[in-house]
Scaffold this motif. Structure first.
Motif, mmCIF file in Angstrom:
data_model
loop_
_atom_site.group_PDB
_atom_site.id
_atom_site.type_symbol
_atom_site.label_atom_id
_atom_site.label_comp_id
_atom_site.label_asym_id
_atom_site.label_seq_id
_atom_site.Cartn_x
_atom_site.Cartn_y
_atom_site.Cartn_z
ATOM 1 N N LEU A 112 44.619 -52.172 -1.111
ATOM 2 C CA LEU A 112 45.286 -51.267 -0.186
ATOM 3 C C LEU A 112 45.855 -52.136 0.747
ATOM 4 C CD1 LEU A 112 42.477 -48.442 0.348
ATOM 5 C CD2 LEU A 112 44.610 -48.242 -1.014
ATOM 6 N N PRO A 113 46.692 -51.545 1.537
ATOM 7 C CA PRO A 113 47.227 -52.246 2.516
ATOM 8 C C PRO A 113 46.660 -52.168 4.086
ATOM 9 C CG PRO A 113 48.451 -50.114 2.469
ATOM 10 C CD PRO A 113 47.550 -50.333 1.365
ATOM 11 N N ILE A 114 45.312 -51.641 3.976
ATOM 12 C CA ILE A 114 44.304 -51.413 4.890
ATOM 13 C C ILE A 114 42.937 -52.017 4.490
ATOM 14 C CG2 ILE A 114 45.660 -49.421 5.981
ATOM 15 C CD1 ILE A 114 42.968 -47.899 4.836
ATOM 16 N N ILE A 115 42.226 -52.188 5.436
ATOM 17 C CA ILE A 115 40.862 -52.283 5.191
ATOM 18 C C ILE A 115 39.879 -51.091 5.138
ATOM 19 C CG2 ILE A 115 38.469 -53.685 5.925
ATOM 20 C CD1 ILE A 115 40.477 -55.543 7.380
ATOM 21 N N ARG A 116 39.162 -50.849 3.907
ATOM 22 C CA ARG A 116 38.261 -49.751 3.791
ATOM 23 C C ARG A 116 37.076 -50.070 3.196
ATOM 24 N NH1 ARG A 116 36.514 -46.497 -1.389
ATOM 25 N NH2 ARG A 116 35.274 -45.194 -0.313
ATOM 26 N N THR A 117 36.016 -49.632 3.594
ATOM 27 C CA THR A 117 34.659 -49.975 3.304
ATOM 28 C C THR A 117 33.981 -48.601 3.017
ATOM 29 O OG1 THR A 117 33.463 -50.534 5.007
ATOM 30 C CG2 THR A 117 34.758 -52.430 3.966
ATOM 31 N N SER A 118 32.972 -48.709 2.087
ATOM 32 C CA SER A 118 31.990 -47.359 2.212
ATOM 33 C C SER A 118 30.584 -47.489 1.791
ATOM 34 C CB SER A 118 32.789 -46.551 1.092
ATOM 35 O OG SER A 118 32.284 -45.355 1.062
ATOM 36 N N VAL A 119 29.904 -46.464 1.950
ATOM 37 C CA VAL A 119 28.470 -46.615 1.332
ATOM 38 C C VAL A 119 28.670 -46.457 -0.175
ATOM 39 C CG1 VAL A 119 27.479 -45.298 3.452
ATOM 40 C CG2 VAL A 119 28.487 -44.029 1.594
ATOM 41 N N ASP A 120 27.511 -46.833 -0.967
ATOM 42 C CA ASP A 120 27.540 -46.833 -2.163
ATOM 43 C C ASP A 120 26.613 -45.784 -2.880
ATOM 44 O OD1 ASP A 120 25.154 -47.705 -1.606
ATOM 45 O OD2 ASP A 120 24.970 -49.431 -3.303
ATOM 46 N N HIS A 121 26.339 -44.713 -2.121
ATOM 47 C CA HIS A 121 25.643 -43.720 -2.615
ATOM 48 C C HIS A 121 26.443 -42.364 -2.149
ATOM 49 C CE1 HIS A 121 24.828 -42.735 1.696
ATOM 50 N NE2 HIS A 121 24.483 -43.997 2.064
ATOM 51 N N GLY A 122 25.663 -41.035 -2.719
ATOM 52 C CA GLY A 122 26.440 -39.743 -2.562
ATOM 53 C C GLY A 122 25.642 -39.202 -1.214
ATOM 54 N N THR A 123 26.047 -37.834 -1.405
ATOM 55 C CA THR A 123 25.975 -37.192 -0.219
ATOM 56 C C THR A 123 24.268 -36.677 0.107
ATOM 57 O OG1 THR A 123 26.274 -34.996 -1.674
ATOM 58 C CG2 THR A 123 28.105 -35.905 -0.189
ATOM 59 N N ALA A 124 23.576 -36.670 -0.976
ATOM 60 C CA ALA A 124 22.238 -36.564 -0.829
ATOM 61 C C ALA A 124 21.781 -35.436 -0.055
ATOM 62 C CB ALA A 124 21.335 -37.729 -0.004
ATOM 63 N N LEU A 125 22.331 -34.168 -0.504
ATOM 64 C CA LEU A 125 21.819 -32.851 0.059
ATOM 65 C C LEU A 125 20.652 -32.649 0.429
ATOM 66 C CD1 LEU A 125 24.556 -31.131 -2.196
ATOM 67 C CD2 LEU A 125 24.831 -31.631 0.247
ATOM 68 N N GLU A 126 19.675 -32.878 -0.520
ATOM 69 C CA GLU A 126 18.250 -32.655 -0.162
ATOM 70 C C GLU A 126 17.749 -33.300 1.115
ATOM 71 O OE1 GLU A 126 18.515 -36.486 -2.695
ATOM 72 O OE2 GLU A 126 19.543 -34.523 -2.754
ATOM 73 N N LEU A 127 18.321 -34.332 1.246
ATOM 74 C CA LEU A 127 17.941 -34.963 2.535
ATOM 75 C C LEU A 127 18.635 -34.503 4.074
ATOM 76 C CD1 LEU A 127 17.499 -38.607 1.300
ATOM 77 C CD2 LEU A 127 15.598 -37.065 1.649
ATOM 78 N N ALA A 128 20.010 -33.831 3.528
ATOM 79 C CA ALA A 128 20.594 -33.580 4.849
ATOM 80 C C ALA A 128 19.786 -32.887 5.789
ATOM 81 C CB ALA A 128 21.796 -32.873 4.588
ATOM 82 N N GLY A 129 20.045 -33.267 7.190
ATOM 83 C CA GLY A 129 19.339 -32.533 8.345
ATOM 84 C C GLY A 129 17.834 -32.864 8.760
ATOM 85 N N THR A 130 17.234 -33.766 7.563
ATOM 86 C CA THR A 130 15.996 -34.322 7.655
ATOM 87 C C THR A 130 15.691 -35.473 8.688
ATOM 88 O OG1 THR A 130 15.696 -35.776 5.836
ATOM 89 C CG2 THR A 130 15.475 -33.332 5.460
ATOM 90 N N GLY A 131 16.711 -36.315 8.810
ATOM 91 C CA GLY A 131 16.575 -37.471 9.406
ATOM 92 C C GLY A 131 15.850 -38.767 8.478
#
Length: 335
Positions: free
Chosen positions: A288-307
């Motif tokens: 890409l003409p820019i720098i992009r990095t990302s996490v290597d995991h998914g959205t983990a819906l079951e953990l959302a909102g639990t901290g």
């Protein structure tokens, strides 16, 4: 003091763990290194997750004209289409998710941001909204009119790039052509220098078939496609070892011979990498003409909102984006 590098962090799928992981970035003292982190997302959503997870920090609106504060996270507000509940997907918010990417990309292209870091999105719900979407990598390539990008994941002491990305397994052999493979290797070789600081990388290249085809008995792609491409590029001085049997390529003695592995398809390479680094691995989009990095995991819906979601991968992705942005800035100054 030099120019402050602004890193844009997209908060991803609002029903997933992305928003709360982004809030954990308050634990990273990056201003000392001349960096400013900006969260892209709905301010109310982030405030709600802040309350749910019990974190003690303050959110403030992003304003490049005012100095950052150590006690606050800066938010570039982008409104949700509909209020989001942790763990519950809503296709109505899919345009919002893509809008975060568009805004971060726009800022990177214009020079407003030095890099972008992406929290996870949910491919299924975006497609449920009637928007064809196979992943960040392909989306950003299309948006920047980049003919060839390469997905590379890093972690656990490994770097693994992919010759093909999000394809059904039955479609992989047809997608690996001499032209496509050569293009992938050229991008990988060049970007290992530009973004990873390895000017003459040693690349371990996997075969497609079991035992790298076993002399044609288990498939001829190694003989007819992969091998000839590698030989041609070796004549240019590239250090390419392969095609190698994928089942022994990740042994310590073999990995010691290379700086990066090129796998032919998604699970061939990423199974080993995620075993070695899950929770601390990252994704880097090369080409890409820019720098992009990302996490290597998914959205983990079951953990959302639990901290309870682990922010390790996001922390590493931010650190890597900062390092790459600094390298790019130093290169630009020398040019």
């Amino acid at each position: 003091m030099g120019k402050v590098q602004v890193i844009a962090v997209t908060s991803g799928e609002p029903a997933g763990v992305g928003p709360e992981l982004c809030l954990r970035l308050a634990e990273r003292n990056v201003m000392a290194s001349g960096v400013r982190l900006i969260l892209l997302g709905d301010h109310q959503l982030l405030a709600e997750r802040l309350a749910q997870t019990g974190a003690r920090l303050r959110l403030r609106e992003w304003d490049p004209r005012t100095p950052s504060e150590a006690s606050a996270l800066e938010v570039l507000h982008m409104p949700l289409a509909r209020p989001s509940q942790a763990g519950t997907l809503d296709p109505a918010n899919s345009p919002y998710v893509l809008g975060l990417l568009d805004r971060a990309l726009e800022g990177c292209v214009s020079g407003e941001f030095a890099a972008m870091v992406t929290a996870p999105v949910h491919k299924g719900v975006i497609n449920d909204a009637g928007i064809p979407f196979t992943g960040h990598t392909e989306y950003l390539a299309e948006k920047t009119n980049t003919a060839q990008v390469v997905m590379m994941l890093a972690g656990g002491g490994l770097r693994v790039a992919l010759a093909t990305t999000h394809l059904a397994l039955r479609d992989v052999p047809d997608a690996i052509t001499p032209q496509s493979l050569e293009c992938v290797i050229r991008v990988l070789y060049a970007e290992m220098g530009r973004k990873c600081g390895i000017a003459q990388p040693r690349i371990l290249v996997a075969g497609l078939n079991p035992h790298a085809g076993e002399g044609g008995y288990l498939g001829r792609e190694e003989i007819e496609v992969i091998g000839p491409v590698l030989e041609r590029l070796r004549q240019e001085g590239m250090q390419l070892l392969g095609p190698l049997p994928a089942d022994t390529m990740f042994t310590p003695s073999m990995l010691a011979k290379g700086d990066c592995v090129l796998a032919m398809y998604h699970d061939q390479g990423l199974t080993a990498l995620k075993y070695a680094s899950f929770g601390n691995g990252i994704n880097v989009t090369l080409g890409l003409p820019i720098i992009r990095t990302s996490v290597d995991h998914g959205t983990a819906l079951e953990l959302a909102g639990t901290g309870k979601a682990d922010p390790g991968s996001l922390f590493v992705a931010v650190d890597q984006a900062i390092e790459m942005a600094a390298r790019a800035g130093a290169t630009a100054q020398r040019a």
